[in-house]
Enzyme design. Structure first.
Site, PDB file in Angstrom:
ATOM      1  N   GLY A 151       3.460   3.006   5.498  1.00  0.00           N
ATOM      2  CA  GLY A 151       4.511   2.679   6.466  1.00  0.00           C
ATOM      3  C   GLY A 151       5.197   1.354   6.205  1.00  0.00           C
ATOM      4  N   LEU A 152       4.980   0.786   5.000  1.00  0.00           N
ATOM      5  CA  LEU A 152       5.610  -0.510   4.681  1.00  0.00           C
ATOM      6  C   LEU A 152       6.737  -0.365   3.670  1.00  0.00           C
ATOM      7  CD1 LEU A 152       2.460  -2.854   4.505  1.00  0.00           C
ATOM      8  CD2 LEU A 152       3.956  -2.383   6.462  1.00  0.00           C
ATOM      9  N   PRO A 155       0.842  -1.203   0.000  1.00  0.00           N
ATOM     10  CA  PRO A 155       0.000   0.000   0.000  1.00  0.00           C
ATOM     11  C   PRO A 155       0.878   1.254   0.000  1.00  0.00           C
ATOM     12  CG  PRO A 155      -0.015  -1.039   2.168  1.00  0.00           C
ATOM     13  CD  PRO A 155       0.747  -1.960   1.256  1.00  0.00           C
ATOM     14  N   SER A 175       6.850   1.281   0.698  1.00  0.00           N
ATOM     15  CA  SER A 175       6.515   1.160  -0.724  1.00  0.00           C
ATOM     16  C   SER A 175       7.425   2.031  -1.607  1.00  0.00           C
ATOM     17  CB  SER A 175       5.031   1.474  -0.909  1.00  0.00           C
ATOM     18  OG  SER A 175       4.811   2.414  -1.870  1.00  0.00           O
ATOM     19  N   ALA A 191      10.526   3.203  -1.060  1.00  0.00           N
ATOM     20  CA  ALA A 191      11.906   2.694  -1.126  1.00  0.00           C
ATOM     21  C   ALA A 191      11.964   1.387  -1.917  1.00  0.00           C
ATOM     22  CB  ALA A 191      12.459   2.492   0.283  1.00  0.00           C
ATOM     23  N   ASP A 197      14.537   2.676   5.968  1.00  0.00           N
ATOM     24  CA  ASP A 197      13.732   1.983   4.944  1.00  0.00           C
ATOM     25  C   ASP A 197      14.613   1.470   3.802  1.00  0.00           C
ATOM     26  OD1 ASP A 197      11.588   2.819   6.461  1.00  0.00           O
ATOM     27  OD2 ASP A 197      10.390   3.446   4.741  1.00  0.00           O
TER      28      ASP A 197
HETATM   29  O1  PMV Z   1       8.351   5.402   5.914  1.00  0.00           O
HETATM   30  P1  PMV Z   1       7.727   5.025   7.214  1.00  0.00           P
HETATM   31  O2  PMV Z   1       6.312   5.434   7.351  1.00  0.00           O
HETATM   32  O3  PMV Z   1       8.016   3.605   7.587  1.00  0.00           O
HETATM   33  O4  PMV Z   1       8.478   5.885   8.353  1.00  0.00           O
HETATM   34  C1  PMV Z   1       9.832   5.753   8.548  1.00  0.00           C
HETATM   35  C2  PMV Z   1      10.154   5.711   9.986  1.00  0.00           C
HETATM   36  C3  PMV Z   1      10.346   7.024  10.702  1.00  0.00           C
HETATM   37  O5  PMV Z   1      11.160   6.698  11.821  1.00  0.00           O
HETATM   38  C4  PMV Z   1       9.008   7.587  11.194  1.00  0.00           C
HETATM   39  C5  PMV Z   1      11.021   8.096   9.867  1.00  0.00           C
HETATM   40  C6  PMV Z   1      12.473   7.805   9.550  1.00  0.00           C
HETATM   41  O6  PMV Z   1      13.026   8.548   8.725  1.00  0.00           O
HETATM   42  O7  PMV Z   1      13.080   6.885  10.118  1.00  0.00           O
END
Ligand code: PMV
Length: 312
Positions: free
Chosen positions: A104-105, A100, A107, A109, A151
């Site tokens: 936060g998974l 999705p 996507s 990257a 990520d």
């Molecule tokens: O991309 P996300 O939604 O998995 O967020 C990354 C994790 C955070 O710690 C919130 C931001 C970061 O740059 O590490």
């Protein structure tokens, strides 16, 4: 010639947000949910360079007309630059993803890593995980401003990682595979906004926030211990406490709390939101025996999709 490359999604098991402030975090790849990039020579007589297709977004444009901020064009330009500036090939680069968007998974990257690998392979090069991670990081900066880099690191290496911003990532091995459920709240969330919100609240109450971040870092260290020793019963409560801290720094939502609570009630060993929060996904640590029950509970509590994945 058709070349295909892929990259996994990721979950942050412990330490999102606190990682931005120098604390350690733990992330693991989600190999069952992947972004896929294919590249093939164009068959049209019109050789207009590289055509970029984001299939999920039904978007198509030529590299030459894409703005600097376009994420797919940006990773292509990063790769061409890294390879010493060859002209973009007359080809079609297509990306699609089972992940999705804004959930936060990882996507964004995952698409960057898959696209970078496909283009480099088409031009006769294989990129190392370190290189592809560094190239994808530059694109992450377009999306998020000041990303920690977790990520792109976990996705490029496709290994569990103990990550401290600015240090070489420590890849580690999980003692035995474990089962996670990933439940999508269906609420798209902006990492940039979530990170900026935490920054504002931190600046208003630095002492409290530093203490919370430090505790999250300690949880990440304990989680690494539990993962390397296969102590799932220990890992569960660490996830629970991490979720409580994420609530305390203001990045959870009632919809996410409901999913977390439902998973625990149905027998999950632990559950938390994963990634930036403000929407996106929650993860629940389950056993093969409890997975079905927890999955049903998550759906009842409003999850739009639930995926089961094995980590390790
Ligand atoms: O991309 P996300 O939604 O998995 O967020 C990354 C994790 C955070 O710690 C919130 C931001 C970061 O740059 O590490």
């Amino acid at each position: 010639m058709l070349i295909e490359r892929s990259a996994p999604g990721k979950v942050i098991l412990c330490g999102e947000h606190s990682v931005v402030y120098g604390e350690p975090a733990i992330a693991a790849p989600v190999s069952t949910l992947r972004a896929i990039a294919t590249i093939a020579a164009t068959e049209t007589a019109l050789k207009r360079g590289l055509r970029l297709i984001a299939a999920d977004l039904e978007e198509s444009l030529y590299l030459g007309e894409a703005p600097a901020t376009h994420p797919l064009a940006a990773i292509v330009r990063q790769v061409l630059n890294h390879l010493g500036g060859p002209p973009a090939p007359n080809a079609i680069l297509t990306v699609r993803s089972a992940l999705p968007i804004a959930g936060g998974l990882g996507s964004g990257a995952a698409i960057s890593v898959a696209a970078a690998r496909a283009l480099a392979a088409y031009l006769g090069h294989e990129l190392s995980p370190e290189t592809v991670s560094a190239l994808a990081y530059e694109v992450e900066r377009l999306h998020h401003g000041t990303p920690s880099g977790i990520d792109n690191t976990v996705i490029a290496h496709e290994r569990p990682v103990y990550f401290v911003k600015g240090s070489a990532p420590e890849l580690f091995t999980i003692a035995a595979p474990f089962t996670l459920l990933i439940a999508n709240s269906g609420i798209a969330a902006s990492t940039r906004e979530a990170v900026a919100g935490v920054r504002r609240r931190y600046e208003a109450a630095p002492t409290e926030y530093v203490a919370r971040f430090a505790r999250m870092g300690a949880l990440a260290q304990a989680a690494r211990e539990a993962l390397t020793q296969g102590q799932w019963a220990t890992l569960g409560p660490l996830l629970d406490e991490n979720h409580a801290l994420l609530q305390a720094i203001g990045v959870s939502l009632p919809a996410l709390d409901r999913l977390v609570e439902a998973a625990r009630q149905a027998g999950a060993l632990g559950a938390k939101l994963t990634g930036a929060g403000g929407g996106g996904n929650v993860i629940a640590l389950v056993t093969p025996e409890t997975a079905g029950e927890v999955c049903l509970a998550l759906e009842k509590a409003g999850a739009h999709q639930v995926w089961q994945t094995t980590v390790g």
